[in-house]
Design an enzyme around this catalytic site. Structure first.
Site, mmCIF file in Angstrom:
data_model
loop_
_atom_site.group_PDB
_atom_site.id
_atom_site.type_symbol
_atom_site.label_atom_id
_atom_site.label_comp_id
_atom_site.label_asym_id
_atom_site.label_seq_id
_atom_site.Cartn_x
_atom_site.Cartn_y
_atom_site.Cartn_z
ATOM 1 N N LYS A 105 -56.864 -0.319 25.000
ATOM 2 C CA LYS A 105 -58.167 -0.326 25.675
ATOM 3 C C LYS A 105 -58.057 -1.045 27.014
ATOM 4 O O LYS A 105 -57.503 -2.143 27.097
ATOM 5 C CB LYS A 105 -59.214 -1.016 24.802
ATOM 6 N N HIS B 54 -64.121 -2.506 30.908
ATOM 7 C CA HIS B 54 -64.694 -3.660 30.207
ATOM 8 C C HIS B 54 -66.199 -3.776 30.476
ATOM 9 O O HIS B 54 -66.744 -4.878 30.580
ATOM 10 C CB HIS B 54 -63.976 -4.951 30.606
ATOM 11 N N TYR C 70 -57.088 -9.496 21.409
ATOM 12 C CA TYR C 70 -56.764 -10.130 22.676
ATOM 13 C C TYR C 70 -55.426 -10.825 22.498
ATOM 14 O O TYR C 70 -55.216 -11.547 21.510
ATOM 15 C CB TYR C 70 -57.811 -11.173 23.057
ATOM 16 N N SER D 17 -64.052 -7.824 17.180
ATOM 17 C CA SER D 17 -63.395 -8.530 18.266
ATOM 18 C C SER D 17 -62.582 -9.713 17.763
ATOM 19 O O SER D 17 -62.952 -10.377 16.789
ATOM 20 C CB SER D 17 -64.448 -9.030 19.265
ATOM 21 N N THR E 194 -56.722 -4.888 23.776
ATOM 22 C CA THR E 194 -57.377 -4.912 25.084
ATOM 23 C C THR E 194 -56.387 -5.440 26.113
ATOM 24 O O THR E 194 -55.861 -6.548 25.966
ATOM 25 C CB THR E 194 -58.634 -5.789 25.044
#
Length: 376
Positions: free
Chosen positions: A248, A272, A147, A125, A173
């Protein structure tokens, strides 16, 4: 995208003493909850709003019945399958999850190492509590989840680090313009402890996330996402990286088609884990529509609610190429660090092998030919 001819199966999960661990992947929740402070358990396990979508993910998967084939002569099926054109020990990747040092001091490197031992990708992440360089060194196939940050320069810097670290895919994402309102965290006034930071961001860049305030989620207040992410940004990204691109957070088949047209190697059907829009559909209910919409233009993976090998089988039977498994891996990490995570992945492989045997499937590709019924 046609099935790829596979070499001999990857080694797969290392041998572990499964008798020392829970008997199913879902049962890792018990020892994890016992090991964690209540507010941390709520942070990793809760959803947004009244948790309608969180609950729906599991209920919808349970309603998918798979019709077994019989007399197929299958003895010991293979679990290996390709994801992004590379053979994996099973059609599974460890989902991106933030701040893993919250649940165990070894954090992301331990889970990445467990994924490497199991022969499956690990997705790091943006909000990892360990720098991407250390995660990539501990793992094997490390994909990076991005992100989109408010400062494009920070995105560019992250991409440079991701490339230098040797990551093999990039997962963007797209369902987090803002963080969903997660009421457990609001009620707990949840804040990150001092030792847990967003290690991939300059200076942590999330000071607000450490400032606990009653009735406020500090993690939400400290978010650094760019809410106006658009297809134009993805075009810029596609020109900035040679890595396979996964998108995603797809639920609408129209967005899946547009992602494929934009050059995505895969889309991830995800809500999510029920942590964003409360009221979004369970992912498995829209999976067949997404698969039908994109056809062979890109791979389709399922995320949100996967709790075991039968769920992997269900996703395959509904047309997915594979799944992301999230919370159960955090539970296993909390319960026993790297050893717990290795045990969980070994158990998942055994569950998948049993499911393939019981449905007469020689491998995951055969499972994609199974029929399903909804409602039991």
């Amino acid at each position: 995208m046609a099935d790829t001819m596979l070499p001999d199966a990857p080694a797969g999960p290392v041998a572990v003493d499964v008798a020392a661990w829970p008997a199913s992947l879902a049962e890792f929740a018990g020892p994890a909850r016992a090991a964690l402070p209540p507010e941390v358990w709520d942070f990793i396990n809760g959803g947004s709003g009244t948790e309608t979508t969180l609950t729906a993910n599991r209920a919808a998967l349970d309603r998918v019945a798979v019709l077994p084939r019989v007399l197929t002569g299958v003895d010991r099926p293979r679990t290996d399958a390709p994801l992004l054109g590379r053979a994996q020990a099973m059609p599974v990747a460890v989902a991106p999850m933030a701040y893993q040092r919250l649940v165990h001091p070894d954090g992301e490197p331990a889970l990445a190492a467990a994924a490497a031992a199991a022969g499956v990708p690990y997705v790091a992440s943006t909000l990892s509590s360990t720098p991407i360089e250390e995660i990539a060194a501990a793992g094997d196939q490390v994909w990076f989840q991005l992100y989109w940050l408010r400062e494009r320069g920070m995105v560019a810097d992250l991409l440079d680090r991701v490339h230098a670290a040797g990551c093999t895919a990039l997962m963007v994402t797209v369902d987090v313009p803002i963080l969903g309102r997660r009421l457990r965290d609001v009620r707990n006034g949840f804040a990150l402890p001092p030792h847990v930071t967003a290690a991939n961001l300059p200076g942590g860049r999330n000071d607000l996330a450490h400032q606990g305030t009653p009735g406020v989620s500090a993690v939400s207040a400290g978010a650094v996402f760019a809410p106006a992410l658009s297809w134009a940004d993805l075009e810029w990204l596609r020109g900035r990286t040679p890595l396979p691109l996964l998108i995603k957070g797809i639920l609408d088949p129209r967005d899946a088609v547009r992602a494929a047209e934009a050059g995505a190697a895969a889309v991830v059907v995800s809500n999510h884990g029920g942590r964003q829009l409360d009221g979004a559909p369970a992912t498995v209910t829209v999976l067949p529509e997404v698969v039908a919409a994109v056809g062979e233009r890109c791979e389709v993976l399922l995320d949100s609610g996967v709790r075991g090998g039968v769920d992997v089988l269900r996703a395959l039977a509904l047309g997915a190429r594979g799944v992301l498994v999230g919370r159960p891996m955090l539970w296993a990490l909390a319960a026993g660090g790297r050893a717990g995570a290795e045990a969980a992945l070994a158990l998942l492989a055994a569950e998948l092998r049993d499911a393939l045997t019981l449905t007469g499937c020689a491998d995951p590709a055969a499972a994609r030919q199974l029929r399903t019924l909804t409602g039991g």
